[in-house]
Design an enzyme around this catalytic site. Structure first.
Site, PDB file in Angstrom:
ATOM      1  N   LYS A 140       0.844  -1.191   0.000  1.00  0.00           N
ATOM      2  CA  LYS A 140       0.000   0.000   0.000  1.00  0.00           C
ATOM      3  C   LYS A 140       0.883   1.246   0.000  1.00  0.00           C
ATOM      4  O   LYS A 140       1.612   1.496   0.955  1.00  0.00           O
ATOM      5  CB  LYS A 140      -0.894   0.027   1.244  1.00  0.00           C
ATOM      6  CG  LYS A 140      -1.977   1.084   1.121  1.00  0.00           C
ATOM      7  CD  LYS A 140      -2.680   1.359   2.445  1.00  0.00           C
ATOM      8  CE  LYS A 140      -2.020   2.449   3.243  1.00  0.00           C
ATOM      9  NZ  LYS A 140      -1.944   3.754   2.571  1.00  0.00           N
ATOM     10  N   GLU A 145      10.509   1.762   9.942  1.00  0.00           N
ATOM     11  CA  GLU A 145      11.372   2.915   9.636  1.00  0.00           C
ATOM     12  C   GLU A 145      10.549   4.155   9.924  1.00  0.00           C
ATOM     13  O   GLU A 145       9.615   4.466   9.180  1.00  0.00           O
ATOM     14  CB  GLU A 145      11.790   2.882   8.162  1.00  0.00           C
ATOM     15  CG  GLU A 145      12.619   1.677   7.759  1.00  0.00           C
ATOM     16  CD  GLU A 145      14.004   1.687   8.361  1.00  0.00           C
ATOM     17  OE1 GLU A 145      14.485   2.767   8.768  1.00  0.00           O
ATOM     18  OE2 GLU A 145      14.602   0.606   8.451  1.00  0.00           O
ATOM     19  N   CYS A 160      13.137  11.901   5.691  1.00  0.00           N
ATOM     20  CA  CYS A 160      13.350  11.455   7.070  1.00  0.00           C
ATOM     21  C   CYS A 160      14.782  11.725   7.517  1.00  0.00           C
ATOM     22  O   CYS A 160      15.056  11.829   8.704  1.00  0.00           O
ATOM     23  CB  CYS A 160      13.019   9.975   7.193  1.00  0.00           C
ATOM     24  SG  CYS A 160      13.914   8.984   5.986  1.00  0.00           S
ATOM     25  N   GLU A 172       9.243  15.980  15.743  1.00  0.00           N
ATOM     26  CA  GLU A 172       9.490  16.049  14.302  1.00  0.00           C
ATOM     27  C   GLU A 172       8.526  17.049  13.645  1.00  0.00           C
ATOM     28  O   GLU A 172       7.329  17.021  13.930  1.00  0.00           O
ATOM     29  CB  GLU A 172       9.287  14.665  13.678  1.00  0.00           C
ATOM     30  CG  GLU A 172       9.658  14.618  12.213  1.00  0.00           C
ATOM     31  CD  GLU A 172       9.397  13.264  11.564  1.00  0.00           C
ATOM     32  OE1 GLU A 172       8.319  12.701  11.780  1.00  0.00           O
ATOM     33  OE2 GLU A 172      10.270  12.785  10.825  1.00  0.00           O
TER      34      GLU A 172
HETATM   35  P1  NAD Z   1       2.127   8.089   8.035  1.00  0.00           P
HETATM   36  O1  NAD Z   1       2.587   7.286   9.187  1.00  0.00           O
HETATM   37  O2  NAD Z   1       0.971   8.989   8.220  1.00  0.00           O
HETATM   38  O3  NAD Z   1       1.750   7.149   6.807  1.00  0.00           O
HETATM   39  C1  NAD Z   1       2.681   6.231   6.246  1.00  0.00           C
HETATM   40  C2  NAD Z   1       1.916   5.109   5.578  1.00  0.00           C
HETATM   41  O4  NAD Z   1       1.258   4.349   6.585  1.00  0.00           O
HETATM   42  C3  NAD Z   1       0.812   5.572   4.628  1.00  0.00           C
HETATM   43  O5  NAD Z   1       0.725   4.652   3.563  1.00  0.00           O
HETATM   44  C4  NAD Z   1      -0.429   5.508   5.513  1.00  0.00           C
HETATM   45  O6  NAD Z   1      -1.627   5.348   4.790  1.00  0.00           O
HETATM   46  C5  NAD Z   1      -0.124   4.273   6.344  1.00  0.00           C
HETATM   47  N1  NAD Z   1      -0.765   4.227   7.652  1.00  0.00           N
HETATM   48  C6  NAD Z   1      -1.093   5.257   8.476  1.00  0.00           C
HETATM   49  N2  NAD Z   1      -1.664   4.790   9.595  1.00  0.00           N
HETATM   50  C7  NAD Z   1      -1.696   3.437   9.482  1.00  0.00           C
HETATM   51  C8  NAD Z   1      -2.176   2.390  10.312  1.00  0.00           C
HETATM   52  N3  NAD Z   1      -2.746   2.643  11.486  1.00  0.00           N
HETATM   53  N4  NAD Z   1      -2.034   1.118   9.887  1.00  0.00           N
HETATM   54  C9  NAD Z   1      -1.454   0.844   8.705  1.00  0.00           C
HETATM   55  N5  NAD Z   1      -1.002   1.792   7.860  1.00  0.00           N
HETATM   56  C10 NAD Z   1      -1.115   3.080   8.256  1.00  0.00           C
HETATM   57  O7  NAD Z   1       3.428   8.875   7.521  1.00  0.00           O
HETATM   58  P2  NAD Z   1       3.514   9.950   6.356  1.00  0.00           P
HETATM   59  O8  NAD Z   1       2.935  11.222   6.886  1.00  0.00           O
HETATM   60  O9  NAD Z   1       3.021   9.362   5.091  1.00  0.00           O
HETATM   61  O10 NAD Z   1       5.103  10.105   6.183  1.00  0.00           O
HETATM   62  C11 NAD Z   1       5.873  10.982   6.940  1.00  0.00           C
HETATM   63  C12 NAD Z   1       6.560  10.245   8.065  1.00  0.00           C
HETATM   64  O11 NAD Z   1       7.329   9.167   7.551  1.00  0.00           O
HETATM   65  C13 NAD Z   1       7.532  11.107   8.823  1.00  0.00           C
HETATM   66  O12 NAD Z   1       7.381  10.858  10.194  1.00  0.00           O
HETATM   67  C14 NAD Z   1       8.891  10.619   8.341  1.00  0.00           C
HETATM   68  O13 NAD Z   1       9.948  10.831   9.244  1.00  0.00           O
HETATM   69  C15 NAD Z   1       8.634   9.175   8.135  1.00  0.00           C
HETATM   70  N6  NAD Z   1       9.622   8.588   7.222  1.00  0.00           N
HETATM   71  C16 NAD Z   1      10.568   7.740   7.732  1.00  0.00           C
HETATM   72  C17 NAD Z   1      11.533   7.185   6.896  1.00  0.00           C
HETATM   73  C18 NAD Z   1      12.600   6.261   7.422  1.00  0.00           C
HETATM   74  O14 NAD Z   1      13.262   5.617   6.617  1.00  0.00           O
HETATM   75  N7  NAD Z   1      12.807   6.166   8.713  1.00  0.00           N
HETATM   76  C19 NAD Z   1      11.514   7.499   5.543  1.00  0.00           C
HETATM   77  C20 NAD Z   1      10.531   8.367   5.066  1.00  0.00           C
HETATM   78  C21 NAD Z   1       9.574   8.900   5.917  1.00  0.00           C
END
Ligand code: NAD
Length: 485
Positions: free
Chosen positions: A178, A253, A287, A389
């Site tokens: 997804k 991650e 990130c 963050e």
């Molecule tokens: P998010 O957590 O809102 O969403 C990420 C993904 O998870 C999306 O596909 C979303 O639909 C899904 N999701 C959300 N809640 C869920 C749940 N309860 N169960 C299953 N899936 C769920 O994050 P975002 O806003 O899309 O991305 C930004 C965040 O991602 C920032 O915190 C950033 O630091 C982090 N990030 C981390 C890395 C890394 O490698 N550590 C890389 C890129 C981004």
């Protein structure tokens, strides 16, 4: 190959592009213009069930296909991504708001590298044996897990989506994946590329939808044995709470609050150039971006003057223009979040040295979500601004006197993804690298990536490592076999 983008995107299940069962869609907005760009399936549990079924049907033959055959298909996907770079880059930019030159230079090339890297990697993946003198031998099998779930965020859409999918299918698993509902378009185009490349039906299934419905249905599904997730710490915590009692393999991650530790004896020109990049690339929405700049006291004022001058010169504009260094923030929701964080910084007593406000552009981008790159000083390590963050074009400056103080500031948050260290003193650099609490350290550089290296964070930045053998190990199950002579 036809890579046109329909108004209604479709799920990719069992080798077919199909509408969600409930026929419901979510809007996908171009953040540079504020216009609805396309609509994305609002998939639910029933769509995930269908994807799991397709994956189960594909698994028996895919999991035993010779690695050289798997290599050919994955490598073909990489070639097709390269051949369609222009279309994919434009789609990524319209969906995410990042400058087109960045999509062309970073996001799309990295997506093809991910497939090429794991296509070749799987042909060199070996297992261990432990010989017991003249008595017995143990050998270790690393077998595909079965059906795995991959969930990715919006900041590097195709780049991070393929970073999970490629090792998972290279290792012989079938995948239910997804992408973020905020940036679904390039993963939709990837489904068309997979069809063209001859990936057998059901090996990769892409189900679009939001986190609470579609994402959680993947995490909860009992036939999905491992979850690889990249996203926020908040969602990671929720996912862990569901997956852990089901004893699923889990790779998380998560977020970061990355320090750049800038010692007075660094190469100033290079440090300045790279710190601008590490702070504001992709509007600070990587990130790995540095968001807390820690500067040795005796160069603090000099650094501040030069840094602020260069930040002010970063041009914000239409992501389609080559001259735009900064594009749009990914969505209205995220724009509001970043603006609220800037407000919090002001209320906490921070001084805004530059930026701090939204930018109104003319013409096609008049309704887009743009924020001036922002530099803040005067806040201590325990302020909300320095602890939480923000994930936008906002950095803070803090000064330190000693190496110990620099480390204390660097390690003051609950996050631990990446740190950047700037000094010409090799001993100090290595001492600091050993003591900083992060999974990744860059000395005198930033975002210099070798896909073989372990990638991931400590503390609230995640659990587990991606990249190289780590990824192939995650996506395989280990079995020890002992044979007595
Ligand atoms: P998010 O957590 O809102 O969403 C990420 C993904 O998870 C999306 O596909 C979303 O639909 C899904 N999701 C959300 N809640 C869920 C749940 N309860 N169960 C299953 N899936 C769920 O994050 P975002 O806003 O899309 O991305 C930004 C965040 O991602 C920032 O915190 C950033 O630091 C982090 N990030 C981390 C890395 C890394 O490698 N550590 C890389 C890129 C981004």
């Amino acid at each position: 190959m036809n890579l046109t983008i329909p108004y209604h995107l479709e799920n990719y299940i069992g080798g077919e592009l199909i509408a969600p069962i409930n026929n419901q869609y979510l809007d996908s907005i171009n953040p540079a213009t504020g216009e609805i760009f396309t609509q994305v399936p609002d998939s639910q549990e029933a769509d995930v069930d269908a994807a799991v079924l397709a994956a189960q049907q594909a698994f028996p033959s895919w999991s035993v296909m010779p690695v050289e055959e798997r290599f050919k298909i994955l490598n073909r996907i990489a070639e097709l991504i390269d051949e369609n770079l222009e279309v994919l880059a434009l789609a990524e930019t319209n969906d995410n708001g990042k400058p087109l030159w960045l999509s062309k230079r970073m996001d799309i090339p990295r997506a093809s590298s991910n497939f090429r890297f794991f296509a070749t990697g799987i042909m060199h993946f070996a297992t261990e044996s432990h010989s017991m003198e003249d008595k017995a031998i143990n050998y270790t099998l690393r077998q595909p897990i079965g059906i795995v779930g991959c969930i990715s965020p919006w900041n590097l859409p195709l780049y991070l989506f393929t970073w999970k999918i490629a090792p998972a299918i290279a290792a012989g698993n079938c995948v239910v994946a997804k992408p973020s509902e905020v940036t679904p378009v390039t993963s939709y185009l990837l489904s068309k590329i997979c069809l063209e490349a001859g990936l057998p039906n059901g090996v990769l299934n892409i189900v679009h939808g939001n986190g609470p419905n579609c994402g959680e249905a993947i995490v909860k599904h009992r036939s999905i044995k491992a979850i690889s997730f990249t996203g926020s710490t908040r969602a990671g915590e929720r996912i862990a709470s569901i997956a852990a009692p089901l004893f699923k393999k889990l790779s998380l991650e998560l977020g970061g609050k990355n320090p750049a530790i800038i010692f007075a004896d660094c190469d100033h020109e290079k440090m300045m150039r790279e710190t601008i990049r590490s702070s504001f690339t992709n509007q600070g929405q990587i990130c790995l971006c540095t968001s807390r700049l820690l500067i040795e006291e005796n160069i603090y004022e000099k650094f501040k003057a030069a840094f602020v001058e260069q930040v002010k010169a970063l041009s914000i504009g239409d992501p389609l223009n080559d001259s735009s260094r900064q594009g749009a923030i990914v969505s209205k929701v995220h724009f509001d979040k970043v603006m609220a964080c800037i407000e919090t910084a002001k209320q906490e007593g921070g001084t805004i040295l530059c930026g701090g406000h939204a930018v109104k552009l003319d013409g096609r981008c008049a309704d887009g979500y743009f924020i001036q790159p922002t530099v803040i000083e005067g806040l201590g390590p325990s302020s909300t601004t320095n602890m939480e963050e923000i994930f936008g074009p906002v950095v803070t400056l803090q000064s330190f006197k000693t190496e110990e103080e620099a480390l204390a500031l660097a390690n003051a948050t609950n996050y631990g993804l990446a740190a950047t260290i700037w000094t010409q003193d090799i001993s100090k650099a290595n001492r600091t690298a050993a003591k900083v609490q992060t999974g990744i350290v860059w000395i005198n550089c930033w975002l210099l990536r070798d896909l073989r290296t372990p990638f991931g964070g400590v503390k609230n930045s995640g659990v587990g490592r991606e990249g190289g053998w780590e990824a192939l190990k995650f996506f395989t199950e280990v079995k020890n076999v002992c044979v007595e002579f």
